[in-house]
Scaffold this motif. Structure first.
Motif, PDB file in Angstrom:
ATOM      1  N   VAL A 151     -10.955   3.423   1.656  1.00 49.54           N
ATOM      2  CA  VAL A 151     -10.017   4.339   2.307  1.00 49.54           C
ATOM      3  C   VAL A 151      -9.512   5.324   1.260  1.00 49.54           C
ATOM      4  N   PRO A 152      -9.770   6.604   1.402  1.00 49.92           N
ATOM      5  CA  PRO A 152      -9.313   7.559   0.380  1.00 49.92           C
ATOM      6  C   PRO A 152      -7.815   7.823   0.489  1.00 49.92           C
ATOM      7  N   ASP A 208      -9.360  10.589  -4.013  1.00 51.55           N
ATOM      8  CA  ASP A 208      -8.467  11.522  -3.334  1.00 51.55           C
ATOM      9  C   ASP A 208      -8.963  11.795  -1.924  1.00 51.55           C
ATOM     10  N   ALA A 209      -8.016  11.963  -1.013  1.00 52.58           N
ATOM     11  CA  ALA A 209      -8.368  12.247   0.377  1.00 52.58           C
ATOM     12  C   ALA A 209      -8.372  13.748   0.617  1.00 52.58           C
ATOM     13  N   PRO A 210      -9.338  14.252   1.374  1.00 55.34           N
ATOM     14  CA  PRO A 210      -9.302  15.678   1.727  1.00 55.34           C
ATOM     15  C   PRO A 210      -8.167  15.954   2.697  1.00 55.34           C
ATOM     16  N   ARG A 211      -7.666  17.176   2.676  1.00 52.43           N
ATOM     17  CA  ARG A 211      -6.636  17.550   3.631  1.00 52.43           C
ATOM     18  C   ARG A 211      -7.274  17.789   4.997  1.00 52.43           C
ATOM     19  N   VAL A 212      -6.462  17.652   6.020  1.00 50.34           N
ATOM     20  CA  VAL A 212      -6.953  17.870   7.376  1.00 50.34           C
ATOM     21  C   VAL A 212      -7.120  19.376   7.575  1.00 50.34           C
ATOM     22  N   SER A 213      -8.344  19.824   7.713  1.00 46.75           N
ATOM     23  CA  SER A 213      -8.582  21.265   7.842  1.00 46.75           C
ATOM     24  C   SER A 213      -8.338  21.754   9.269  1.00 46.75           C
ATOM     25  N   ASP A 214      -8.666  20.928  10.257  1.00 50.66           N
ATOM     26  CA  ASP A 214      -8.463  21.280  11.664  1.00 50.66           C
ATOM     27  C   ASP A 214      -7.308  20.450  12.205  1.00 50.66           C
ATOM     28  N   ARG A 270      -4.416   5.244  10.089  1.00 51.05           N
ATOM     29  CA  ARG A 270      -5.359   4.745  11.102  1.00 51.05           C
ATOM     30  C   ARG A 270      -6.442   3.897  10.453  1.00 51.05           C
ATOM     31  N   ASP A 271      -7.005   4.387   9.335  1.00 54.82           N
ATOM     32  CA  ASP A 271      -8.078   3.648   8.661  1.00 54.82           C
ATOM     33  C   ASP A 271      -7.565   2.325   8.099  1.00 54.82           C
ATOM     34  N   LEU A 272      -6.341   2.326   7.550  1.00 52.39           N
ATOM     35  CA  LEU A 272      -5.761   1.080   7.059  1.00 52.39           C
ATOM     36  C   LEU A 272      -5.638   0.056   8.182  1.00 52.39           C
ATOM     37  N   LEU A 273      -5.142   0.502   9.334  1.00 52.52           N
ATOM     38  CA  LEU A 273      -4.959  -0.422  10.452  1.00 52.52           C
ATOM     39  C   LEU A 273      -6.290  -1.022  10.896  1.00 52.52           C
ATOM     40  N   ARG A 274      -7.345  -0.228  10.888  1.00 49.73           N
ATOM     41  CA  ARG A 274      -8.652  -0.766  11.276  1.00 49.73           C
ATOM     42  C   ARG A 274      -9.016  -1.976  10.405  1.00 49.73           C
ATOM     43  N   HIS A 275      -8.804  -1.849   9.110  1.00 48.24           N
ATOM     44  CA  HIS A 275      -9.162  -2.950   8.208  1.00 48.24           C
ATOM     45  C   HIS A 275      -8.195  -4.115   8.327  1.00 48.24           C
ATOM     46  N   PHE A 276      -6.917  -3.828   8.540  1.00 43.01           N
ATOM     47  CA  PHE A 276      -5.966  -4.924   8.708  1.00 43.01           C
ATOM     48  C   PHE A 276      -6.236  -5.701  10.000  1.00 43.01           C
ATOM     49  N   VAL A 277      -6.649  -5.014  11.051  1.00 46.81           N
ATOM     50  CA  VAL A 277      -6.989  -5.690  12.307  1.00 46.81           C
ATOM     51  C   VAL A 277      -8.248  -6.533  12.129  1.00 46.81           C
ATOM     52  N   ALA A 278      -9.193  -6.011  11.345  1.00 45.30           N
ATOM     53  CA  ALA A 278     -10.439  -6.756  11.114  1.00 45.30           C
ATOM     54  C   ALA A 278     -10.210  -7.978  10.229  1.00 45.30           C
ATOM     55  N   HIS A 279      -9.161  -7.957   9.402  1.00 53.35           N
ATOM     56  CA  HIS A 279      -8.849  -9.080   8.510  1.00 53.35           C
ATOM     57  C   HIS A 279      -7.378  -9.467   8.719  1.00 53.35           C
ATOM     58  N   VAL A 305       0.846  -1.191   0.000  1.00 51.85           N
ATOM     59  CA  VAL A 305       0.000   0.000   0.000  1.00 51.85           C
ATOM     60  C   VAL A 305       0.882   1.242   0.000  1.00 51.85           C
ATOM     61  N   LEU A 306       0.495   2.216  -0.809  1.00 52.48           N
ATOM     62  CA  LEU A 306       1.138   3.532  -0.821  1.00 52.48           C
ATOM     63  C   LEU A 306       0.122   4.550  -0.319  1.00 52.48           C
ATOM     64  N   VAL A 307       0.525   5.359   0.659  1.00 55.92           N
ATOM     65  CA  VAL A 307      -0.327   6.419   1.200  1.00 55.92           C
ATOM     66  C   VAL A 307       0.124   7.746   0.611  1.00 55.92           C
ATOM     67  N   HIS A 308      -0.812   8.489   0.031  1.00 51.53           N
ATOM     68  CA  HIS A 308      -0.503   9.774  -0.582  1.00 51.53           C
ATOM     69  C   HIS A 308      -0.744  10.909   0.409  1.00 51.53           C
ATOM     70  N   GLY A 309       0.179  11.871   0.448  1.00 52.27           N
ATOM     71  CA  GLY A 309      -0.030  13.085   1.237  1.00 52.27           C
ATOM     72  C   GLY A 309      -0.049  12.820   2.727  1.00 52.27           C
ATOM     73  N   GLU A 310      -0.879  13.560   3.440  1.00 54.59           N
ATOM     74  CA  GLU A 310      -0.962  13.443   4.900  1.00 54.59           C
ATOM     75  C   GLU A 310      -1.404  12.035   5.283  1.00 54.59           C
ATOM     76  N   GLY A 311      -0.637  11.406   6.181  1.00 53.37           N
ATOM     77  CA  GLY A 311      -0.843   9.988   6.404  1.00 53.37           C
ATOM     78  C   GLY A 311      -1.535   9.582   7.679  1.00 53.37           C
ATOM     79  N   GLU A 312      -1.703  10.511   8.629  1.00 53.77           N
ATOM     80  CA  GLU A 312      -2.175  10.084   9.952  1.00 53.77           C
ATOM     81  C   GLU A 312      -3.525   9.364   9.887  1.00 53.77           C
ATOM     82  N   LEU A 313      -4.516   9.994   9.280  1.00 54.23           N
ATOM     83  CA  LEU A 313      -5.856   9.398   9.261  1.00 54.23           C
ATOM     84  C   LEU A 313      -5.938   8.230   8.288  1.00 54.23           C
ATOM     85  N   ARG A 314      -5.183   8.312   7.188  1.00 48.13           N
ATOM     86  CA  ARG A 314      -5.181   7.200   6.225  1.00 48.13           C
ATOM     87  C   ARG A 314      -4.591   5.955   6.878  1.00 48.13           C
TER      88      ARG A 314
END
Length: 689
Positions: A167-168, A184-190, A141-150, A130-139
Motif C-alpha cells: 500500500v503506497p 510514495d503514493a501518487p496524488r489523485v489526478s481525477d 480503502r486499501d488498508l481496509l481490504r487487507h485488514f478484512v482479509a486478515h 499505521v500513519l497515512v500520508h497526504g490524501e487518505g481516501e484510497l489509502r
C-alpha cells in the motif's frame, strides 16, 4: 441434513474527528473516507461504518468525549482518526484508550499535522499502528481490504505485513517502534474518481446535513503558492485539481436542500476566486438558495493575491445576503518579510484599490496579519496594522504558529533567523489549541512579541468596538496614526482608567501569555456571568465591563478621549463639542453589545457635524444610511439621525457577537439600523440617549 452456515459477522470500522467548532455534525474528511471504502462492494458487505464527530470543550470534558466513542465500540476491526494541531493531543489520548480496551483494534491516523511525521508520531504514540500520508481516501480503502482479509492477524504477521507493504503512502510501526515506510503514493489526478460523500445518503443522511451548523466543502484541491508558514502548497505540489461542475452542482443542490437556514457553508478551497469558473459556482449558490428560500452563510479562503474576480464573486454573494466580511490575507505588508515567506502578496496600491471597491459596494472586509514572521520587527508590524486601518479595513492579528512540514520548521531556516518557540496555547487558556508559537527571532525578542500580542486588546476594544468613528476623526485631524492612538489607549487601560478591574484583567492577559498554566478560568467566567465561547476570554470580559450599561460605556469613552486630547497636545483637533457628537454616534453603536447582555433593543439619536460625517463615510466607518439620499448635499451643517439595534440582535448572545467583532466580521454600527438626514445646525436639537 446440515444447517446452512451462519453469515460471517460484519466487523466494525469507526471514523473519528474531534472538532473545536460548536454544533458541527458533518465532517468532510470522515465522509470522504467512508464513501471511498463503501464504494468497494466487498468492503461494504464485510464491515459496518460508524462516524463520530465530537466537540472538545477543554480538559474537564475529556471523559465525556472518550466515553461517547468507547461506549459505541464492540470489538472494532479498525478505528481511524483525522489529526490537526488543535486536536492532536486529545486524539492520541483517545486512541490510546481504545487500544487499551481493544488491543486487537488497528489504530490508523492521518492529517496534515502527522503527515511525514512518522518517527515523532510513533515515539509519541506507540499504540498507533499505521500513519497515512497526504490524501487518505484510497489509502484507507486499501488498508481496509487487507485488514478484512486478515481480521485476526497481528501487525507482526508476515503475510499481513507483506500485504500492507504494497500500500503506497503509509508508514507502519515496526517491531522496534521505528517506522517502516512504503513507496510514495501518487496524488489523485481525477477528483471525480473519488466517490462523493454528499451524493450517498448512506454516508451522510438528510438529518445529518440538517443538524450541522457548519458544512465544509471543497470544489478543488491544491494551492499554487508555497508560503513558508503554510503546508497547503507544499502538500499539493502547487497544482490545483478540480471537481467537475456537474458534480459540484449536484452536491450543492443537496446541501442547500437539506441544510438548515443560517448554516455556515465553508468552501475549503485554498484560493476561492482564483479560477474563472468560481464566478459560476457563486451564481449557482445564489440560484439554489433563492429557489429553495434558504440563506446560507458562505465563508471561504479567498484568493491570496486578491483580484477583480474576487470582488465580482463577493458582490454576487453579498447582494444575495449569503456572505459576511471578505478576507484580504496580507499577513504582512513588509517586502522583506514576504520574501522570506515565499509570499506573493497584494501590492499596497492594489490593496487600497480593493478596499475602495469593497467599500463602494458596502461589502465589509478584514485583513489577516501574522505577528512573529521572520524578518518582522515590532515597528514594521505596527506599520502593517496602520495600513489596514488607514485603508478602512479591520486588522485581525494572529500569532505565528510553527506548523509541521512548513519551510519555517527546517533546521537551517530556524538557525539562520534564530527562531525561538514556546509550546503553549495560541489563545490564552484554551488548552485545545496547543501549538509551537514563535515568540522570538533575530528581529523580535520576547518582550517585543508580547507587546505586539498585548496590542490586540486595545486595538479591538477601541478601534473595532467603542471608538471607531472617534479614532478616525482624531487621526485625520491630527495627522496621527490610529495604531499609535490605540497604543496610547492600551497604556491608559493598563493604568486603571475609569475601571481598575478592567486594568487588572488587561494585566492578567499579559501574565497569561507568560504563564499559561495559571489561566484564571473560573474568575473570568464569574466576571461575565455566563460561560462564554472559550476564545479571547480576557477581551470578552473587559468589553463586557465597558459596555454593559450606557453610563459605563460613556465613562470609558470620554475618559479615553480625554487621554488622547492630552496626548495629541497642540495638534489641530476638532472642537470638543463636535467630537463629543461623534462619540455619541460610537456609543449608540455600542448598544448592539448590550442587546446580547440584557436582551433589549435600544434606539439612540445622534447629531454629527456634516464635515465629520463625510470623513466617516469616505472610509466606510458608517453605512449608507436609510434616508441619506433625501439628505441632499452633505455640505449641510449637521447630519442628524438614529441608530437602532434590530430586535433579532436581542437573541444573539454577547459572546459570539463580541468574537465576530474580534475577527472582523461583526461591525457594531453597520449591524444596527441607521437613518441620517443632513439639516442646518439651527434645526438640530441636542441628541438624546
Amino acid at each position: 441434513m446440515s444447517s446452512p452456515a451462519a453469515p460471517a459477522r460484519r466487523r466494525e470500522v469507526h471514523l473519528v474527528e474531534l472538532t473545536v467548532m460548536p454544533g458541527v455534525r458533518y465532517s468532510a474528511v470522515l465522509g470522504q473516507l467512508h464513501a471511498a471504502a463503501r464504494a468497494d462492494p466487498e468492503l461494504a458487505a464485510a464491515v459496518t461504518f460508524h462516524k463520530h464527530v465530537h466537540l472538545q470543550r477543554g480538559a474537564d470534558d475529556r471523559d465525556r468525549v472518550a466515553h461517547a466513542v468507547l461506549d459505541r465500540l464492540d470489538d472494532p476491526l479498525v478505528i481511524a482518526f483525522t489529526v490537526y494541531f488543535w486536536n492532536r493531543a486529545r486524539t492520541l489520548e483517545l486512541a490510546h484508550r481504545v487500544k487499551q480496551r481493544w488491543p486487537r483494534c488497528r489504530v490508523v491516523v492521518g492529517g496534515n499535522d502527522v503527515t511525514h511525521q512518522q518517527r515523532a508520531l510513533f515515539a509519541e504514540a506507540p499504540w498507533v499502528d499505521v500513519l497515512v500520508h497526504g490524501e487518505g481516501e484510497l489509502r484507507f480503502r486499501d488498508l481496509l481490504r487487507h485488514f478484512v482479509a486478515h481480521p485476526d492477524a497481528p501487525l507482526t504477521d508476515p503475510a499481513l505485513r507483506a500485504a500492507l507493504g504494497e500500500v503506497p503512502g503509509i508508514s507502519l510501526r515496526g517491531p522496534d517502534g521505528a517506522p517502516i515506510d512504503t513507496a510514495d503514493a501518487p496524488r489523485v489526478s481525477d477528483l471525480d474518481a473519488l466517490p462523493s460523500p454528499l451524493l450517498d445518503p448512506e454516508v451522510w443522511s438528510d438529518r445529518d446535513l440538517a443538524a450541522s451548523r457548519m458544512i465544509v466543502y471543497e470544489t478543488n484541491r491544491g494551492c499554487p503558492y508555497s508560503c513558508a508558514f503554510c503546508y497547503w502548497g507544499g502538500a499539493t505540489n502547487s497544482k490545483v485539481r478540480q471537481y467537475s461542475l456537474d458534480r459540484i452542482r449536484a452536491e450543492l443542490e443537496r446541501i442547500v436542500t437539506h441544510a438548515g437556514n443560517g448554516t455556515q457553508l465553508f468552501i475549503a478551497d485554498a484560493n476561492f476566486g482564483i479560477l474563472p469558473r468560481d464566478t459560476e459556482i457563486a451564481r449557482l449558490l445564489v440560484e439554489l438558495c433563492a429557489s429553495r428560500r434558504k440563506r446560507l452563510l458562505v465563508m471561504t479562503n479567498w484568493a491570496k493575491n486578491t483580484n477583480g474576480r474576487v470582488v465580482e464573486i463577493a458582490t454576487i454573494l453579498h447582494r444575495a445576503g449569503l456572505t459576511g466580511a471578505i478576507t484580504l490575507s496580507a499577513q504582512s505588508f513588509d517586502a522583506e518579510v514576504l520574501q522570506l515567506a515565499n509570499r506573493t502578496n497584494i501590492r499596497v496600491d492594489n490593496y487600497r484599490r480593493m478596499q475602495r471597491q469593497f467599500r463602494d459596494r458596502g461589502i465589509p472586509t478584514y485583513t489577516d496579519l501574522i505577528w512573529g514572521m521572520p524578518g518582522e520587527s515590532l515597528a514594521t508590524h505596527l506599520d502593517g496594522v496602520e495600513e489596514a486601518v488607514a485603508s478602512g479595513g479591520s486588522p485581525v492579528v494572529y500569532p505565528l504558529l510553527l506548523l509541521n512540514n512548513t519551510d519555517y520548521t527546517h533546521a537551517r531556516f530556524r538557525d539562520e533567523h534564530a527562531l525561538t518557540t514556546r509550546r503553549m496555547p495560541c489563545d490564552p487558556g484554551n488548552t485545545d489549541l496547543i501549538a509551537d508559537v514563535v515568540t522570538g527571532h533575530s528581529r523580535m525578542d520576547f518582550a517585543d512579541w508580547l507587546r505586539g500580542m498585548e496590542l490586540r486588546i486595545p486595538l479591538t476594544l477601541f478601534h473595532k468596538c467603542l471608538l471607531r468613528c472617534t479614532l478616525r476623526v482624531l487621526a485625520r485631524a491630527a495627522g496621527a496614526r490610529t495604531v499609535d492612538l490605540v497604543a496610547t489607549l492600551g497604556e491608559h487601560l493598563r493604568a486603571g482608567g475609569p475601571d481598575p478591574i478592567a486594568a487588572f484583567w488587561y494585566a492578567d492577559y499579559t501574565r497569561s501569555w507568560r504563564e499559561p498554566d495559571r489561566f484564571p478560568r473560573e474568575a473570568l467566567y464569574a466576571e461575565l456571568g455566563t460561560e462564554p465561547i472559550h476564545e479571547e476570554v480576557h477581551y470578552q470580559v473587559i468589553l463586557h465591563r465597558m459596555v454593559r450599561t450606557p453610563e459605563r460605556a460613556r465613562r470609558h469613552a470620554h475618559a479615553a478621549v480625554d487621554v488622547l486630547y492630552e496626548h495629541l497636545g497642540a495638534a489641530a483637533l476638532p472642537d470638543r463639542a463636535d467630537l463629543d457628537a461623534v462619540i455619541d454616534l460610537d456609543l449608540a453603536a455600542a448598544a448592539v453589545f448590550r442587546a446580547g447582555i440584557h436582551q433589549v433593543a435600544e434606539t439612540h439619536e445622534f447629531a454629527v457635524p456634516a464635515a465629520l460625517w463625510a470623513i466617516l463615510r469616505e472610509y466606510g466607518d458608517v453605512p449608507e444610511a436609510t434616508g441619506e439620499e433625501s439628505a441632499g448635499d452633505l455640505g449641510a451643517d449637521v447630519v442628524r439621525g438614529t441608530v437602532t439595534v434590530p430586535a433579532f440582535r436581542t437573541h444573539y448572545p454577547f459572546s459570539p457577537y463580541a468574537l465576530s467583532v474580534w475577527h472582523g466580521s461583526g461591525r457594531p454600527i453597520h449591524d444596527c439600523t441607521t437613518t441620517a438626514v443632513a439639516t442646518p445646525a439651527e434645526a438640530v436639537e441636542p441628541a438624546r440617549h
